[in-house]
Design a protein around this motif. Sequence first.
Motif, short mmCIF file in Angstrom:
data_model
loop_
_atom_site.label_atom_id
_atom_site.label_comp_id
_atom_site.label_asym_id
_atom_site.label_seq_id
_atom_site.Cartn_x
_atom_site.Cartn_y
_atom_site.Cartn_z
N GLY A 148 -12.07 -35.15 -46.00
CA GLY A 148 -12.68 -35.68 -44.79
C GLY A 148 -11.76 -36.44 -43.87
N ASP A 149 -10.63 -36.91 -44.38
CA ASP A 149 -9.70 -37.67 -43.55
C ASP A 149 -8.61 -36.80 -42.92
OD1 ASP A 149 -11.00 -40.08 -44.02
OD2 ASP A 149 -9.86 -40.47 -45.85
N ASN A 150 -8.65 -35.51 -43.21
CA ASN A 150 -7.66 -34.59 -42.64
C ASN A 150 -8.26 -33.97 -41.38
OD1 ASN A 150 -5.88 -32.57 -41.97
ND2 ASN A 150 -5.62 -31.81 -44.06
N PRO A 151 -7.74 -34.28 -40.20
CA PRO A 151 -8.34 -33.78 -38.96
C PRO A 151 -8.29 -32.26 -38.82
CG PRO A 151 -6.21 -34.79 -38.51
CD PRO A 151 -6.54 -35.11 -39.93
N LYS A 177 -10.61 -27.20 -37.00
CA LYS A 177 -10.81 -25.76 -37.21
C LYS A 177 -12.30 -25.42 -37.26
CE LYS A 177 -8.19 -23.07 -37.54
NZ LYS A 177 -7.47 -22.28 -36.50
N LEU A 178 -13.09 -26.28 -37.87
CA LEU A 178 -14.54 -26.03 -37.90
C LEU A 178 -15.11 -26.08 -36.49
CD1 LEU A 178 -17.16 -25.59 -39.44
CD2 LEU A 178 -17.28 -28.07 -39.84
N GLN A 182 -16.53 -26.70 -46.15
CA GLN A 182 -16.20 -27.15 -47.51
C GLN A 182 -14.95 -28.01 -47.50
OE1 GLN A 182 -14.58 -24.26 -50.48
NE2 GLN A 182 -16.39 -24.83 -51.68
N GLN A 183 -13.93 -27.56 -46.76
CA GLN A 183 -12.69 -28.33 -46.71
C GLN A 183 -12.87 -29.66 -45.98
OE1 GLN A 183 -11.20 -26.33 -49.26
NE2 GLN A 183 -9.63 -27.60 -48.29
N SER A 184 -13.75 -29.68 -44.98
CA SER A 184 -14.03 -30.93 -44.28
C SER A 184 -14.67 -31.95 -45.21
CB SER A 184 -14.96 -30.67 -43.08
OG SER A 184 -14.31 -29.87 -42.11
#
Length: 266
Positions: A66-69, A74-75, A60-62
């Motif tokens: 989407g631009d936060n590595p 973590k996924l 969900q956070q990805s």
Amino acid sequence: MNIAVLLSSFRQLLDKQQFDEARRIVDEEHSLTERERISFYFELANAQPCSVFSIGFYEQQSEREGDNPLWSEKLAETYAFNNEIFKAVEVLETFNQRHPDNHNILFNIAWYAEGCGDYGKAIRFYKRCLEKNIEQPEEVHLKLAVIYTDHYLDKLTALKHYRKALSLSPGYKAGLFDYGGYLQKTGDYPAAKRAFESLLSTQEYKKRALARLVEFPGDHQSADIARLAYQVSSHFVSPGAFKDNDDVDLVYAVARWFDSRHDYDT
């Protein structure tokens, strides 16, 4: 509820592995901002990496950021923890398509690809790390050297990368140890001996280096090394005294050394 009180209760529940209850008290606290709630969920996901919650949260956070590595990393880490390494590679490659210059992502793609046996992809991405001038390139050269040694049997290319790693960082302990192993495999025992002996003064690699030195064939063995290995290993031969695999490997190597001399009483 005061956030400090909530945080204290939440962490107590995590310590007790009461994850459902920890999530419930966060879900029911309506005063939290979205950022605060994400921080709680992040701790919860880290505490139970095998859970469906963790994968769902990071997915969900990805999608949201989407631009936060961080979220892709973590996924991928969670997939790898659950032995789904191919999925870990896919997640990072998707991020890499949008952000081709992120060094950590490039390295982790190579590392996970290596972990699932896709050595061709691992080599490509390790080389891309070098092209992008990654920090600590000696680690990347060592990774390449090991792949070429163990999986491609390409001694000349492996040697090139070992030497490059050590030219960049002459005191690189992991590089010296693996280079010593390479030299031992190729039969260059004098050079291997020098590499391993250079590690005897280090806490981290002393026992590993001793175990390798004791395993040298007879013409290349040293009685002084054997005595030192015996002295070190004699401190942890009693049951329960082994601290790690290095202890086990050293005791086994010393036992084999005495066995080769038909000394069954020492």
